[in-house]
Design an enzyme around this catalytic site. Sequence first.
Site, PDB file in Angstrom:
ATOM      1  N   HIS A  87      -6.738  -9.057  -1.741  1.00 16.53           N
ATOM      2  CA  HIS A  87      -8.103  -8.577  -1.555  1.00 16.53           C
ATOM      3  C   HIS A  87      -8.197  -7.105  -1.914  1.00 16.53           C
ATOM      4  CE1 HIS A  87      -6.001  -7.791   2.273  1.00 16.53           C
ATOM      5  NE2 HIS A  87      -6.765  -6.725   2.355  1.00 16.53           N
TER       6      HIS A  87
ATOM      7  N   HIS B 178     -10.452  -3.705  -0.666  1.00 13.68           N
ATOM      8  CA  HIS B 178     -11.367  -3.140   0.321  1.00 13.68           C
ATOM      9  C   HIS B 178     -12.479  -2.370  -0.400  1.00 13.68           C
ATOM     10  CE1 HIS B 178      -8.693  -3.811   3.856  1.00 13.68           C
ATOM     11  NE2 HIS B 178      -7.748  -3.704   2.932  1.00 13.68           N
TER      12      HIS B 178
ATOM     13  N   TYR C 186       0.283  -9.920   0.900  1.00 12.89           N
ATOM     14  CA  TYR C 186       1.329  -9.201   1.620  1.00 12.89           C
ATOM     15  C   TYR C 186       1.500  -9.771   3.023  1.00 12.89           C
ATOM     16  CZ  TYR C 186      -2.714  -6.570   3.432  1.00 12.89           C
ATOM     17  OH  TYR C 186      -3.911  -6.210   3.992  1.00 12.89           O
TER      18      TYR C 186
ATOM     19  N   ARG D  44      -1.472 -12.208   4.096  1.00  8.94           N
ATOM     20  CA  ARG D  44      -2.885 -11.974   3.816  1.00  8.94           C
ATOM     21  C   ARG D  44      -3.206 -12.362   2.380  1.00  8.94           C
ATOM     22  NH1 ARG D  44      -7.049  -8.984   5.228  1.00  8.94           N
ATOM     23  NH2 ARG D  44      -7.706 -11.148   5.168  1.00  8.94           N
TER      24      ARG D  44
ATOM     25  N   TYR E  42       0.841  -1.191   0.000  1.00 10.85           N
ATOM     26  CA  TYR E  42       0.000   0.000   0.000  1.00 10.85           C
ATOM     27  C   TYR E  42       0.885   1.253   0.000  1.00 10.85           C
ATOM     28  CZ  TYR E  42      -3.952  -2.912   1.601  1.00 10.85           C
ATOM     29  OH  TYR E  42      -4.936  -3.859   1.720  1.00 10.85           O
TER      30      TYR E  42
END
Length: 259
Positions: A176, A178, A163, A173, A124
Amino acid sequence: MNEPTLAMQDEISREIAAISKEYGQSRLPQPETQPRLNYPPYRSSVLRHPTKDLHHVDPETIERWAPCFGPQDVGPLEADLTIQHSGEPIGERITVTGRVVDGDGRPVRGQLVEVWQANAGGRYIHKRDQHPAPLDPNFTGAGRFLTGDDGSYTFQTIKPGPYPWKNHRNAWRPAHIHFSLFGTDFTQRMVTQMYFPGDPLFALDPIYQSITDEKARARLIATYDHDLTTPEWSTGYRWDIVLTGSHRTWMEDESEDHV
């Protein structure tokens, strides 16, 4: 002071399996479709939900302090996360589309849908994300869309990568995106996550597994749609969001702060 020793994946997986077995034998009158607030394999879950009585607040006060996500009306280009910079982002182009509906299948029109995600390397653009994956100068990873009369939305983006996170040793994780949905004001906000089919990390991830009902978890997984796939351009995924009823899409509780 020494840092606490992180659990191994095998330990986390055994705890997940034990909770799943207990749930399967519980014979509850209704399926457990929401994540457990205190889910031991998710080590910090005990810190991520209220432990004291909640206090009522003035919703108008909240609205005056709520964030502004853009200085103007939502534009059609904001739903394309691949054209926000001067160059092409790195990664697999994907189209994600679906409908926002209520529990009776009726479309929810004019719904503000926002997305944010990691880049193809699983990183991110955030100061707290410091794991050694490259940032992509041509990908910010955020967009928004207003649903149409049929409740539909469409985003063009890059498939995010998995990540690492610090829940346990070698924790990753699943990939995905959000999703945030707003009603008529900032106090009517719901947040959820969309996953991709066939991810091998599903069984290992305590956040995903904290929803103990298998059918409820499955509603968070998009479907690959070859008819939506564009030749020589992008692969397509379809994911509907159900706001109410027994088949509603799981939404994060406002007190939670999932990765």
